[in-house]
Design an enzyme around this catalytic site. Sequence first.
Site, PDB file in Angstrom:
ATOM      1  N   GLY A 110       0.834  -1.205   0.000  1.00 20.46           N
ATOM      2  CA  GLY A 110       0.000   0.000   0.000  1.00 20.46           C
ATOM      3  C   GLY A 110       0.863   1.248   0.000  1.00 20.46           C
ATOM      4  O   GLY A 110       1.917   1.266   0.619  1.00 20.46           O
ATOM      5  N   ARG A 113      19.264  10.456  -4.156  1.00 22.33           N
ATOM      6  CA  ARG A 113      20.227  11.558  -4.029  1.00 22.33           C
ATOM      7  C   ARG A 113      21.453  11.132  -3.221  1.00 22.33           C
ATOM      8  O   ARG A 113      22.580  11.477  -3.582  1.00 22.33           O
ATOM      9  CB  ARG A 113      19.548  12.758  -3.349  1.00 22.33           C
ATOM     10  CG  ARG A 113      18.501  13.437  -4.225  1.00 22.33           C
ATOM     11  CD  ARG A 113      19.136  14.528  -5.095  1.00 22.33           C
ATOM     12  NE  ARG A 113      18.181  15.113  -6.017  1.00 22.33           N
ATOM     13  CZ  ARG A 113      17.450  16.199  -5.769  1.00 22.33           C
ATOM     14  NH1 ARG A 113      17.537  16.811  -4.594  1.00 22.33           N
ATOM     15  NH2 ARG A 113      16.618  16.667  -6.677  1.00 22.33           N
ATOM     16  N   ARG A 173       0.550  -4.953  -5.400  1.00 23.22           N
ATOM     17  CA  ARG A 173       0.720  -6.164  -4.593  1.00 23.22           C
ATOM     18  C   ARG A 173       1.045  -7.284  -5.593  1.00 23.22           C
ATOM     19  O   ARG A 173       0.494  -7.340  -6.682  1.00 23.22           O
ATOM     20  CB  ARG A 173      -0.557  -6.466  -3.813  1.00 23.22           C
ATOM     21  CG  ARG A 173      -0.936  -5.294  -2.895  1.00 23.22           C
ATOM     22  CD  ARG A 173      -1.974  -5.661  -1.847  1.00 23.22           C
ATOM     23  NE  ARG A 173      -2.465  -4.444  -1.199  1.00 23.22           N
ATOM     24  CZ  ARG A 173      -1.953  -3.927  -0.081  1.00 23.22           C
ATOM     25  NH1 ARG A 173      -0.947  -4.512   0.520  1.00 23.22           N
ATOM     26  NH2 ARG A 173      -2.457  -2.808   0.440  1.00 23.22           N
ATOM     27  N   ASP A 208       5.571  -4.754   5.887  1.00 24.95           N
ATOM     28  CA  ASP A 208       6.403  -5.913   6.194  1.00 24.95           C
ATOM     29  C   ASP A 208       6.209  -7.040   5.179  1.00 24.95           C
ATOM     30  O   ASP A 208       7.069  -7.911   5.059  1.00 24.95           O
ATOM     31  CB  ASP A 208       6.232  -6.377   7.642  1.00 24.95           C
ATOM     32  CG  ASP A 208       4.794  -6.686   7.975  1.00 24.95           C
ATOM     33  OD1 ASP A 208       3.933  -6.573   7.087  1.00 24.95           O
ATOM     34  OD2 ASP A 208       4.535  -7.047   9.128  1.00 24.95           O
ATOM     35  N   THR A 266       4.493   2.610   5.469  1.00 21.68           N
ATOM     36  CA  THR A 266       3.082   2.243   5.601  1.00 21.68           C
ATOM     37  C   THR A 266       2.438   3.197   6.590  1.00 21.68           C
ATOM     38  O   THR A 266       3.078   3.614   7.555  1.00 21.68           O
ATOM     39  CB  THR A 266       2.895   0.798   6.106  1.00 21.68           C
ATOM     40  OG1 THR A 266       1.533   0.635   6.526  1.00 21.68           O
ATOM     41  CG2 THR A 266       3.800   0.473   7.293  1.00 21.68           C
ATOM     42  N   ASP A 280       0.181   2.340   8.562  1.00 18.98           N
ATOM     43  CA  ASP A 280      -0.406   1.558   9.664  1.00 18.98           C
ATOM     44  C   ASP A 280       0.460   1.490  10.912  1.00 18.98           C
ATOM     45  O   ASP A 280      -0.022   1.143  11.983  1.00 18.98           O
ATOM     46  CB  ASP A 280      -0.713   0.141   9.166  1.00 18.98           C
ATOM     47  CG  ASP A 280      -1.688   0.134   8.009  1.00 18.98           C
ATOM     48  OD1 ASP A 280      -2.626   0.961   8.032  1.00 18.98           O
ATOM     49  OD2 ASP A 280      -1.517  -0.665   7.074  1.00 18.98           O
ATOM     50  N   ASP A 293       2.509  -0.697  11.749  1.00 20.21           N
ATOM     51  CA  ASP A 293       2.364  -2.044  12.304  1.00 20.21           C
ATOM     52  C   ASP A 293       3.605  -2.918  12.069  1.00 20.21           C
ATOM     53  O   ASP A 293       3.492  -4.131  11.905  1.00 20.21           O
ATOM     54  CB  ASP A 293       1.125  -2.718  11.709  1.00 20.21           C
ATOM     55  CG  ASP A 293       1.194  -2.831  10.190  1.00 20.21           C
ATOM     56  OD1 ASP A 293       2.108  -2.223   9.586  1.00 20.21           O
ATOM     57  OD2 ASP A 293       0.352  -3.527   9.617  1.00 20.21           O
ATOM     58  N   ARG A 326      -5.139  -1.480   9.576  1.00 20.55           N
ATOM     59  CA  ARG A 326      -5.188  -2.948   9.460  1.00 20.55           C
ATOM     60  C   ARG A 326      -5.353  -3.573  10.851  1.00 20.55           C
ATOM     61  O   ARG A 326      -6.250  -3.183  11.580  1.00 20.55           O
ATOM     62  CB  ARG A 326      -3.946  -3.460   8.745  1.00 20.55           C
ATOM     63  CG  ARG A 326      -3.953  -3.031   7.258  1.00 20.55           C
ATOM     64  CD  ARG A 326      -3.030  -3.901   6.428  1.00 20.55           C
ATOM     65  NE  ARG A 326      -1.692  -3.943   7.027  1.00 20.55           N
ATOM     66  CZ  ARG A 326      -0.708  -4.738   6.616  1.00 20.55           C
ATOM     67  NH1 ARG A 326      -0.917  -5.564   5.603  1.00 20.55           N
ATOM     68  NH2 ARG A 326       0.471  -4.704   7.178  1.00 20.55           N
TER      69      ARG A 326
END
Lengths: 319, 319, 319, 319
Positions: free
Chosen positions: A11, A25, A72, A103, A125, A127, A129, A171
């Site tokens: 995502g 860079r 994905r 992850d 992400t 999230d 998480d 999530r």
Amino acid sequence: MKRIGVMTSGGDAPGMNAAVRAVARRAMSQGLEVYGIDYGYAGLVAGDIFKMERSDVGDIINRGGTMLYSARYPEFAQVEGQLKGIEQLKKFDIDALVVIGGDGSYHGALRLTEHGYNTIGLPGTIDNDIPYTDFTIGFDTAVNTVVESIDKIRDTAASHERTFVVEVMGRGAGDIALWAGVAGGADEIIVPEKEFDIAKIAENIQALRARGKKHTIIVLAEGVMHADEFMTQLKAYGDFDARSTVLGHVQRGGSPSARDRVLASKMGAYAVDLLLQGKGGIAIGTENNQLTYHPVTELFDQKHQPDLSLYEINKSLAK
Amino acid sequence: MKRIGVMTSGGDAPGMNAAVRAVARRAMSQGLEVYGIDYGYAGLVAGDIFKMERSDVGDIINRGGTMLYSARYPEFAQVEGQLKGIEQLKKFDIDALVVIGGDGSYHGALRLTEHGYNTIGLPGTIDNDIPYTDFTIGFDTAVNTVVESIDKIRDTAASHERTFVVEVMGRGAGDIALWAGVAGGADEIIVPEKEFDIAKIAENIQALRARGKKHTIIVLAEGVMHADEFMTQLKAYGDFDARSTVLGHVQRGGSPSARDRVLASKMGAYAVDLLLQGKGGIAIGTENNQLTYHPVTELFDQKHQPDLSLYEINKSLAK
Amino acid sequence: MKRIGVMTSGGDAPGMNAAVRAVARRAMSQGLEVYGIDYGYAGLVAGDIFKMERSDVGDIINRGGTMLYSARYPEFAQVEGQLKGIEQLKKFDIDALVVIGGDGSYHGALRLTEHGYNTIGLPGTIDNDIPYTDFTIGFDTAVNTVVESIDKIRDTAASHERTFVVEVMGRGAGDIALWAGVAGGADEIIVPEKEFDIAKIAENIQALRARGKKHTIIVLAEGVMHADEFMTQLKAYGDFDARSTVLGHVQRGGSPSARDRVLASKMGAYAVDLLLQGKGGIAIGTENNQLTYHPVTELFDQKHQPDLSLYEINKSLAK
Amino acid sequence: MKRIGVMTSGGDAPGMNAAVRAVARRAMSQGLEVYGIDYGYAGLVAGDIFKMERSDVGDIINRGGTMLYSARYPEFAQVEGQLKGIEQLKKFDIDALVVIGGDGSYHGALRLTEHGYNTIGLPGTIDNDIPYTDFTIGFDTAVNTVVESIDKIRDTAASHERTFVVEVMGRGAGDIALWAGVAGGADEIIVPEKEFDIAKIAENIQALRARGKKHTIIVLAEGVMHADEFMTQLKAYGDFDARSTVLGHVQRGGSPSARDRVLASKMGAYAVDLLLQGKGGIAIGTENNQLTYHPVTELFDQKHQPDLSLYEINKSLAK
């Protein structure tokens, strides 16, 4: 090492572009050539690869999304997919890689390292998480987006004396809900990491109303249940003039916050430095305000824990 | 005339506070006393009425929602409710009223005028669905909120090559969808005022994809159908990697835009001037960039029309 | 301990209200009474003190500035001023205090503690110039405000191929410049903690132009020199179509960022907990992502150091 | 007519990109080819011209600045410059042009039309200082930027009970000051179109203070004088704890507001339609909410007038 590749995977998250820029860079400033890989592992396999120039990453630090696109691509779990990817790396003479993503993306990073191509993962992400990092790239922006939305919803909630259930992303993790709940002054925060009792929540809303509070705001992590289901359960205890709002994909977009841009810049530069030291199969994190790294294999055994002190603090501040 | 009352009614809208401030300050500058009525007609009947001082409306021009709260109160359609309201006006010696709200609020304004209390309506609603005014107070802010959300969604849509269906408010009217669709660069705008053919939309998405466009954004007015239903219909024609988002109540809140604050300030001041001229039973509008007013009875016969030229323009710009 | 006081002191900062709310709510949840002291030490001496109710801190978490107002009051350095303040604390039966402000405010906190009134300082300043804390309340918001401004200036700089010198706040510290410089993608960051050579900067601008870069952005900390002076020095080396902008007081205001609200909430709650443990004469900080505290006397010997790794990173990313 | 050119000229303004997109897309939808001319008249003369594809204007509707760059080029007032420009138009087979910019740009449009190349001007400037149009592209965004800044300054002004002088752009016109002043709730608005008496302003500040108002905000149009000079004059009458802020170039940048994007889209499409009808030497405007056009020669005789009713309204609302 002469050439590195960079890609985004999973995502998208605000700050991914800042990370791509930093990788590119920093690598160029160290005399490396940089290749961008479009569409994550899918693009790697398909050979969607191009040489990046300095100007390719000009004026992207402030842009949401990812200029390298994302996708994905579960097929990369198969050896066949991996070998096709390796073939492309050979073809383009790419020696090592940086992958920015969740992850899920780290498994691919491990495989490529095992095949002899050092690959380093950056936690990109919203999230938050991911184990072994206090913050992921994109999290701060998403929390700010949610807080701005809660501020707007509070306007209308206060004007009409309503209860609002605000479903936020994350999530399986409650981080966005916890941070945005505290920052938004939520009356209740409901996260997967903490049990909740809907009867007590209903009681609390009634107590707040009795005390004269003009509105009630409940922040609900998507990992707990859908807002509609929560509303159904809540309404068993009373009407509360309740409305629900699912903030949805706005949480993934937007110009990254200063914090996310700085984190992405630091992590991107650090990844290049580590590749130059011959490191691979690792993921970068920020722990206790310091950049760190761990073998990705260690991450697979760990479960991320949100800062639950926020939950306790909110209990006393919301009342 | 010595004392006027001011209230907000119906759904809240950004800029209502700016309008309340304008009514109060203009009236005070003309030597009038001003009474605030909380909770619209419900508060009028209940006597939730207080004398306003200058400082009560200080630092509210930039706040969303309404400091006078709002409520829907269908009981005011009954003579009994109206008489109770009149009683309160007598008790507080209020001679005339300004009501800020949607067209539902105008019926009450007419009744009060018939009972001898001149009442003037200001169009305060995000929906822009009121006849004899090009713009309502709150509409510009809501459109900007939607456009900012579309900008964020475009980030993620472009990163993943997705189709997004964004459901926006507007009750029966397509104004928010039309303005936000054009400003957001939507590929399709779907409004109650125009027929649509879902097969053609699906065809168009496929054509855009074939041409290499990275994302498709469809803005859907809530007055047409719910986003979920639209998604179901669309998916009959293909997957399009489609996602839907219902922007929800964030559209009602937020600090008002400059345009809404200026419109509210002008209309609020004008309402006081008209009350001083002995006018009542009228609603204020802005037509062709001029302040106007009409008997509210005329509004009941009229249907608001959005600017459909936007629909046609978007057809040629989106392709 | 039954009653605590809370005040804000020195320059205002976004998140001060969130801190006041946290102090008040946490204290009330522990059975304490809370008194608000308006206008900092000046108000303490003058007795501008009022009992706070829960609702007094409702809907302020999202507001910039400080609801308790602030003032500079050098007279509190004199014993006479202190004794007058103590008299007021006695009069209102206040047992202990929380002071939110810059390090200037900490001297007063120490004096009150010495007089037997435990006082705890919270770091509330946009400048981030306080020792023993990685971040102060207000810093994150100020950095985001600066970054948004740089993003806007980049629009116009790129359109006209100009050089922009953007002067940012920070008093003697370069933190805002460093963070905003990295996050804004500045070509040069000029801070008090690092020497600079204007001839080399001019050379660098010319090199960037030669390479085809459309704009140059230089972020200048106010602690170095005024933008006008910098412009004069720069123009000795060439025209560069340079413009300067002094961002000014917008940096102090605005709705606090999520980060600042969370930090303020945590610190405010922690201050109450420490007062209940009988602590005083200390200042709270966040170090390595943990809440900490130190005797304020230790702070007077320390000099704050910004994160200069940002300076080095920017060197490689800007090129 | 087969090919049209489009350029931006003069100071950049938010919404210029939306206008370029509208011109390009509308023209393509009518079967025309579109050429972008970089750097305004300077680029025309130099032949900085490229064929635009649909995707060149994708995802630019939300971007500030101008993708076609801009430049001031007084040399185009000379016949020699004009002939060089004509040569380039011939070389690229461009039949007609749209120029987006301030009224300075319109002289060039007239010259090109006289040479047989129909050219239409769109009012693109934040200053709103063009005759025969109620609004220019970029004005609404600039006003919103100023209002957001005033909102932030009010936070700190209220916290410290200060007087703030906020200098805003507008060149010789007071439009930005008037709109932003009303929307920002300014206590005084000072514009070139209205005389002012600094003694009376000082008196008013003192009266507001005496009445207990926490802050005073004065919006000053740059066309009147520089903020520093104003401060010097004001301080002759008292201290007022006054600070000044020059908002500067942030006012030119930023993502365009919904209003500016819609206006730019409508005007851009309309320009193409008028070129197809064989029109040239005209400038497009929006008057009383309708698109209009006038020969540019008429504009040269006219002076733009701001909406001075705002000035009068503010007098009664600020008190």
